[in-house]
Design an enzyme around this catalytic site. Structure first.
Site, PDB file in Angstrom:
ATOM      1  NE  ARG A  59      -3.650   2.050   2.834  1.00 19.26           N
ATOM      2  CZ  ARG A  59      -3.360   3.180   3.488  1.00 19.26           C
ATOM      3  NH1 ARG A  59      -2.163   3.364   3.994  1.00 19.26           N
ATOM      4  NH2 ARG A  59      -4.283   4.107   3.631  1.00 19.26           N
ATOM      5  CB  SER A 130     -12.606  -0.938   2.641  1.00 19.11           C
ATOM      6  OG  SER A 130     -11.237  -1.251   2.661  1.00 19.11           O
ATOM      7  CE  LYS A 159      -9.019   4.901   4.988  1.00 16.78           C
ATOM      8  NZ  LYS A 159      -8.669   4.891   3.580  1.00 16.78           N
TER       9      LYS A 159
END
Ligand code: 3NM
Length: 235
Positions: A59, A130, A159
């Site tokens: 990521r 998600s 995040k």
């Protein structure tokens, strides 16, 4: 047929043999990119694998994230490490990159390309989505999701645009509606709370900073792994 029954039908649709394997892979789901690491990402990944992670997601996001050729080069390096250790390699968001390095799967959020479009591009690679609501979960299944990411379970600073913290409530809600799709919890998960996440019904936990920022990456991954199995036994 009540709305609840329809939800059960929609959420209980998956259950193939592949899913059984995927559930096992999802136990200790390590996620990172270069910005999450305090040392060489390849070294962090190797140590995490030694500590018992079961799947890895690349990521490459956030301020200072690599782009273009550098992103591709790091993806190839991490992909190779995963291949050597037989750890599934998943790419966050970037479908083109996932196809370029022949990743084992892709993970997308609600803001990304639709799950149906992604599925049509990646064939039978794993597709993680998600989800934050029952309708999102139902839609993701219709569109071919293999597993769900549910979060943030606990507060996270990794995040910046994370949704409000939900604890394990939504996780339990999915299970109480008959959802049998493999689920990983995410957000603020550590060796101290991972057992509560699996005990509540998650198949595994997704972790970034508890592993990347650990003084001893291998030992931390090992502690998280033990907590995951402890939570499953406590159900
Ligand atoms: N997704 P850490 S929370 C990537 O809620 C991500 O969907 C989330 O990082 C979500 O383990 C999150 O360091 C960050 O808290 C997880």
């Amino acid at each position: 047929v009540s709305e609840d029954d329809k939800t059960v039908d929609a959420l209980a649709g998956k259950g193939t043999e592949m899913m059984v394997d995927l559930r096992e892979y999802l136990k200790v789901y390590f996620i990172m990119g270069s910005v999450n690491c305090k040392k060489n990402p390849a070294e962090v990944l190797r140590e995490a694998i030694d500590g018992g992670i079961t799947i890895f997601q690349y990521r490459e996001k956030g301020e200072g994230a690599l782009e273009g050729k550098q992103k591709l080069e790091l993806a190839k390096e991490l992909r190779k490490i995963c291949l050597e250790s037989q750890i599934p390699f998943i790419v966050n968001d970037d479908i083109e990159l996932a196809l370029d390095v022949d990743a084992d799967g892709v993970h997308i959020g609600q803001e990304d390309e639709s799950a149906a479009e992604v599925r049509s591009k990646i064939g039978n690679k794993f597709l993680g989505v998600s989800v934050h609501t029952l309708p999102e979960a139902e839609e993701a299944i219709q569109n071919g999701a293999d597993y769900f990411g549910v979060g943030p379970i606990y507060p996270t600073s990794t995040k910046v645009d994370a949704k409000p913290v939900r604890g394990v409530a939504f996780l339990q809600e999915l299970r109480s509606h008959g959802c049998q799709v493999p689920i990983v919890g995410i957000g603020g998960i550590t060796a101290k709370n991972a057992d509560a996440v699996t005990c509540a019904g998650a198949d595994g936990v997704s972790v970034i900073s508890a592993i990347t920022h650990a003084g001893d990456v291998r030992a931390e991954a090992d502690k998280i792994s033990k907590a995951v199995y402890r939570g499953i036994e406590e159900r």
